[in-house]
Design an enzyme around this catalytic site. Structure first.
Site, PDB file in Angstrom:
ATOM      1  N   ASP A   1      33.440  87.303  34.957  1.00  0.00           N
ATOM      2  CA  ASP A   1      32.192  86.687  35.412  1.00  0.00           C
ATOM      3  C   ASP A   1      31.538  85.846  34.318  1.00  0.00           C
ATOM      4  O   ASP A   1      31.657  86.170  33.138  1.00  0.00           O
ATOM      5  CB  ASP A   1      31.253  87.817  35.860  1.00  0.00           C
TER       6      ASP A   1
ATOM      7  N   ASN B   1      34.101  84.435  47.852  1.00  0.00           N
ATOM      8  CA  ASN B   1      34.159  83.198  47.069  1.00  0.00           C
ATOM      9  C   ASN B   1      34.505  81.958  47.902  1.00  0.00           C
ATOM     10  O   ASN B   1      34.294  80.833  47.445  1.00  0.00           O
ATOM     11  CB  ASN B   1      35.131  83.326  45.889  1.00  0.00           C
TER      12      ASN B   1
HETATM   13  C1  FPP Z   1      33.115  84.321  38.327  1.00  0.00           C
HETATM   14  O1  FPP Z   1      32.295  83.508  37.515  1.00  0.00           O
HETATM   15  C2  FPP Z   1      34.454  83.787  38.345  1.00  0.00           C
HETATM   16  C3  FPP Z   1      35.160  83.427  39.451  1.00  0.00           C
HETATM   17  C4  FPP Z   1      34.607  83.508  40.802  1.00  0.00           C
HETATM   18  C5  FPP Z   1      36.520  82.853  39.342  1.00  0.00           C
HETATM   19  C6  FPP Z   1      37.376  83.467  38.285  1.00  0.00           C
HETATM   20  C7  FPP Z   1      38.634  82.711  38.247  1.00  0.00           C
HETATM   21  C8  FPP Z   1      39.308  82.395  37.125  1.00  0.00           C
HETATM   22  C9  FPP Z   1      38.932  82.827  35.760  1.00  0.00           C
HETATM   23  C10 FPP Z   1      40.541  81.583  37.232  1.00  0.00           C
HETATM   24  C11 FPP Z   1      41.618  82.373  37.897  1.00  0.00           C
HETATM   25  C12 FPP Z   1      42.904  81.908  37.500  1.00  0.00           C
HETATM   26  C13 FPP Z   1      43.942  82.697  37.236  1.00  0.00           C
HETATM   27  C14 FPP Z   1      45.135  82.059  36.698  1.00  0.00           C
HETATM   28  C15 FPP Z   1      43.934  84.163  37.457  1.00  0.00           C
HETATM   29  P1  FPP Z   1      31.117  82.670  38.186  1.00  0.00           P
HETATM   30  O2  FPP Z   1      31.668  81.379  38.638  1.00  0.00           O
HETATM   31  O3  FPP Z   1      30.496  83.504  39.269  1.00  0.00           O
HETATM   32  O4  FPP Z   1      30.153  82.478  36.997  1.00  0.00           O
HETATM   33  P2  FPP Z   1      28.564  82.407  37.076  1.00  0.00           P
HETATM   34  O5  FPP Z   1      28.099  83.769  37.498  1.00  0.00           O
HETATM   35  O6  FPP Z   1      28.180  82.089  35.673  1.00  0.00           O
HETATM   36  O7  FPP Z   1      28.215  81.341  38.045  1.00  0.00           O
END
Ligand code: FPP
Length: 234
Positions: free
Chosen positions: A15, A63
């Site tokens: 996250d 998501n």
């Molecule tokens: C949460 O941070 C993250 C996600 C919803 C996506 C995570 C995906 C990856 C790290 C890439 C996956 C790829 C592979 C190869 C496994 P957020 O976007 O909710 O962050 P925020 O809370 O700061 O908005």
């Protein structure tokens, strides 16, 4: 690291990618890109520390509500990392993709199914990647499988036990989940491995996922090791 009880299976909620990018005046996908690089490094750090399995929350059932270009960006990252995953597969690492994979694009589905099949016998480390995953959906799915077996007469409702439910979860071949690490300052599970966390320890950290370093993992493992787990006993 001088720690005697290393967690066998760690869950990571990746996250804070969006906030990390925003702080740099960059689009959210820039944060996911850095987050994916940290995903790969974390697997190697876990292996170095003697952890046996790690499951990463990459994409939840919720998501899909994100803007289309963000969803596409995450899926494209996955496409890019398939090469790296194949390389790790050669190092005796097993990959298990958990979640309802049927909603993913076909080219990705085919690759993931092949990786799962060809890495099935690998024993050094298991990587779980949660994609279109929701913990409640996972439990509902297990209930559906068992209900069908009851209807077909293969089992009776009285056979349904915790063990049988567990065997029908996506994680049936993982060691028990010992620890969940959530960076980014949020203190919730967001529907991640909600059955499996029954006796897990939680370590919440302020670092944003793209900034997560080996020393942060070391801190989480030491924190885990310092806690006394009694599993309901004394
Ligand atoms: C949460 O941070 C993250 C996600 C919803 C996506 C995570 C995906 C990856 C790290 C890439 C996956 C790829 C592979 C190869 C496994 P957020 O976007 O909710 O962050 P925020 O809370 O700061 O908005």
């Amino acid at each position: 690291m001088e720690v005697s009880n290393i967690p066998k299976h760690i869950g990571f909620i990746m996250d804070g990618n969006g906030r990390w990018a925003k702080k740099r005046g960059m689009p959210r996908n820039f944060g996911h890109k850095q987050g994916a690089a940290v995903f790969k490094k974390t697997i190697n750090w876990c292996r170095e520390f003697g952890v046996r399995a790690a499951t990463f929350y990459a994409f939840s059932t919720e998501n899909w509500k994100r803007p289309e270009d963000e969803v596409k960006g995450i899926m494209n990252l996955l496409r890019q990392y398939i090469k790296d995953i194949r390389a790790m597969q050669k190092e005796n690492v097993r990959f298990i993709f958990i979640g309802d994979l049927s909603r993913l694009d076909e080219d990705i589905r085919v690759e993931l199914a092949d990786i799962m099949e060809t890495s099935r016998k690998n024993t050094e480390f298991i990587v779980g990647v949660a994609l279109n995953y929701g913990g409640r959906a996972e439990i509902a799915n297990a209930a559906k499988i068992l209900a069908k077996k009851c209807v077909s007469g293969e089992i009776s409702p009285d056979d349904i036990s915790e063990e049988l439910i567990e065997k029908n979860l996506y994680t049936s071949e993982f060691p028990p989940l010992d620890l969940v690490v959530r960076p980014s300052g949020e203190q919730r599970l967001s529907n991640f491995l909600i059955w499996q966390v029954a006796y897990a320890e939680f370590v919440f950290m302020d670092v944003l996922w793209p900034d997560f370093k080996k020393k942060d993992l070391e801190y989480a493992i030491k924190e885990f090791a310092s806690r006394s787990r009694r599993f309901g006993g004394l």
